[in-house]
Design a protein around this motif. Structure first.
Motif, PDB file in Angstrom:
ATOM      1  N   ALA A  35       0.863  -1.168   0.021  1.00 25.01           N
ATOM      2  CA  ALA A  35       0.132   0.041  -0.034  1.00 25.01           C
ATOM      3  C   ALA A  35       0.885   1.304   0.084  1.00 25.01           C
ATOM      4  N   PRO A  36       0.196   2.235  -0.350  1.00 24.44           N
ATOM      5  CA  PRO A  36       1.107   3.597  -0.478  1.00 24.44           C
ATOM      6  C   PRO A  36       1.744   3.887   0.887  1.00 24.44           C
ATOM      7  N   LYS A  37       2.733   4.622   1.236  1.00 26.40           N
ATOM      8  CA  LYS A  37       3.242   4.843   2.467  1.00 26.40           C
ATOM      9  C   LYS A  37       2.347   5.756   3.400  1.00 26.40           C
ATOM     10  N   GLU A  38       1.681   6.598   2.389  1.00 24.05           N
ATOM     11  CA  GLU A  38       0.653   7.498   3.178  1.00 24.05           C
ATOM     12  C   GLU A  38      -0.555   6.682   3.981  1.00 24.05           C
ATOM     13  N   ALA A  39      -1.090   5.531   3.376  1.00 24.84           N
ATOM     14  CA  ALA A  39      -1.825   4.649   3.815  1.00 24.84           C
ATOM     15  C   ALA A  39      -1.324   3.858   5.037  1.00 24.84           C
ATOM     16  N   GLN A  40      -0.121   3.473   4.870  1.00 26.19           N
ATOM     17  CA  GLN A  40       0.617   2.694   5.801  1.00 26.19           C
ATOM     18  C   GLN A  40       0.666   3.397   7.148  1.00 26.19           C
ATOM     19  N   ALA A  41       1.067   4.785   6.928  1.00 29.80           N
ATOM     20  CA  ALA A  41       1.157   5.518   8.156  1.00 29.80           C
ATOM     21  C   ALA A  41      -0.071   5.724   8.949  1.00 29.80           C
ATOM     22  N   LEU A  42      -1.205   5.629   8.029  1.00 35.88           N
ATOM     23  CA  LEU A  42      -2.410   6.094   8.821  1.00 35.88           C
ATOM     24  C   LEU A  42      -3.248   4.988   9.513  1.00 35.88           C
ATOM     25  N   LEU A  43      -2.683   3.561   8.954  1.00 37.32           N
ATOM     26  CA  LEU A  43      -3.256   2.355   9.485  1.00 37.32           C
ATOM     27  C   LEU A  43      -3.000   2.326  11.165  1.00 37.32           C
ATOM     28  N   LYS A  44      -4.269   1.786  11.784  1.00 37.72           N
ATOM     29  CA  LYS A  44      -4.064   1.656  13.337  1.00 37.72           C
ATOM     30  C   LYS A  44      -4.000   0.081  13.390  1.00 37.72           C
ATOM     31  N   PRO A  45      -3.389  -0.446  14.308  1.00 32.84           N
ATOM     32  CA  PRO A  45      -3.190  -1.865  14.651  1.00 32.84           C
ATOM     33  C   PRO A  45      -4.376  -2.232  14.980  1.00 32.84           C
ATOM     34  N   ARG A  46      -4.823  -3.402  14.825  1.00 29.33           N
ATOM     35  CA  ARG A  46      -6.298  -4.116  15.160  1.00 29.33           C
ATOM     36  C   ARG A  46      -5.788  -5.078  16.362  1.00 29.33           C
ATOM     37  N   THR A  47      -6.120  -4.621  17.596  1.00 28.59           N
ATOM     38  CA  THR A  47      -5.909  -5.796  18.441  1.00 28.59           C
ATOM     39  C   THR A  47      -7.151  -6.624  18.578  1.00 28.59           C
ATOM     40  N   LYS A  48      -8.418  -5.941  18.579  1.00 30.78           N
ATOM     41  CA  LYS A  48      -9.358  -6.709  18.726  1.00 30.78           C
ATOM     42  C   LYS A  48     -10.059  -7.272  17.445  1.00 30.78           C
ATOM     43  N   GLU A  49     -10.275  -8.666  17.686  1.00 31.27           N
ATOM     44  CA  GLU A  49     -10.697  -9.458  16.358  1.00 31.27           C
ATOM     45  C   GLU A  49     -12.191  -8.708  15.821  1.00 31.27           C
ATOM     46  N   LEU A  50     -12.594  -8.953  14.722  1.00 32.07           N
ATOM     47  CA  LEU A  50     -13.761  -8.696  14.032  1.00 32.07           C
ATOM     48  C   LEU A  50     -15.113  -9.179  14.812  1.00 32.07           C
ATOM     49  N   PHE A  51     -14.777 -10.640  14.936  1.00 30.17           N
ATOM     50  CA  PHE A  51     -15.579 -11.357  15.751  1.00 30.17           C
ATOM     51  C   PHE A  51     -14.576 -12.480  16.337  1.00 30.17           C
ATOM     52  N   TYR A  52     -15.135 -13.146  17.346  1.00 33.30           N
ATOM     53  CA  TYR A  52     -14.322 -14.211  18.105  1.00 33.30           C
ATOM     54  C   TYR A  52     -14.003 -15.357  16.996  1.00 33.30           C
ATOM     55  N   GLY A  53     -12.689 -15.678  16.614  1.00 33.96           N
ATOM     56  CA  GLY A  53     -12.154 -16.627  16.024  1.00 33.96           C
ATOM     57  C   GLY A  53     -11.913 -16.045  14.350  1.00 33.96           C
ATOM     58  N   ALA A  54     -12.032 -14.686  14.159  1.00 34.70           N
ATOM     59  CA  ALA A  54     -11.851 -14.309  12.905  1.00 34.70           C
ATOM     60  C   ALA A  54     -10.519 -14.229  12.381  1.00 34.70           C
ATOM     61  N   ARG A  55      -9.507 -14.343  13.186  1.00 32.60           N
ATOM     62  CA  ARG A  55      -8.185 -14.433  12.720  1.00 32.60           C
ATOM     63  C   ARG A  55      -7.915 -15.932  12.501  1.00 32.60           C
ATOM     64  N   ARG A  56      -8.522 -16.692  13.215  1.00 36.04           N
ATOM     65  CA  ARG A  56      -8.332 -18.066  13.051  1.00 36.04           C
ATOM     66  C   ARG A  56      -8.970 -18.388  11.496  1.00 36.04           C
ATOM     67  N   VAL A  57     -10.120 -17.946  11.262  1.00 38.50           N
ATOM     68  CA  VAL A  57     -10.625 -18.181   9.965  1.00 38.50           C
ATOM     69  C   VAL A  57      -9.942 -17.688   9.136  1.00 38.50           C
ATOM     70  N   GLY A  58      -9.422 -16.478   9.036  1.00 42.35           N
ATOM     71  CA  GLY A  58      -8.475 -15.735   8.022  1.00 42.35           C
ATOM     72  C   GLY A  58      -7.205 -16.637   7.873  1.00 42.35           C
TER      73      GLY A  58
END
Length: 165
Positions: A35-58
């Motif tokens: 992604a462009p550097k401008e977009a990378q600079a704006l990205l916020k870390p996602r510590t909370k999953e979208l729903f329980y087990g979302a990362r496992r599904v991903g």
């Protein structure tokens, strides 16, 4: 040729599955290094999953995507050996798969999903300002370099290696 078209479709489906798993389920900013550097600079870390087990599904979908891509490679090479392909036939198969993928990437991902449908911005609204007003994605030069130089060169190298056996 019909198998090559089918493998191109499977390859595009695998890449789509990879994008979906990275953006919608895993949501790790490390996946967005292109992604462009401008977009990378704006990205916020996602510590909370979208729903329980979302990362496992991903991660499960991501693994399935990698297996599909490997399967495309194995089947395209195996069928070429079985059919006694020449260098030219191997090259045409590989360059067709890569060209279909890159056109799909440029049209569906960059133009439609990013600029029209705003798929990425739905999951990462903080980057909205970077993509607002764009008629096309942000990396057209690197996309065209891959389409016209890198992928044909990689196809020629792979075809040469395959034709040695």
């Amino acid at each position: 040729m019909l198998l090559t078209v089918f493998l191109s479709i499977v390859f595009c489906a695998a890449i789509s599955l990879m994008l979906l798993s990275a953006v919608a389920f895993i949501q790790n900013e490390k996946f967005f290094s292109s992604a462009p550097k401008e977009a990378q600079a704006l990205l916020k870390p996602r510590t909370k999953e979208l729903f329980y087990g979302a990362r496992r599904v991903g991660w499960t979908l991501m693994l399935f995507s990698f297996l599909m891509i490997a399967g495309v490679g194995v089947i395209s090479i195996w069928d070429g050996f079985r059919s006694d392909f020449t260098f030219r036939q191997f090259f045409l198969r590989f360059v067709t798969i890569f060209t279909v993928y890159k056109l799909y990437d440029m049209i569906c991902f960059d133009w439609f999903l990013l600029c029209r449908f705003r798929f990425f911005q739905f999951y990462f609204p903080e980057v909205e300002s970077v993509y607002t007003g764009r008629k096309y994605g942000y990396n057209i030069k690197s996309q065209l370099l891959k389409l016209f130089v890198i992928f044909p060169a990689a196809s020629a190298l792979a075809a040469w290696i395959c034709s040695l056996f």
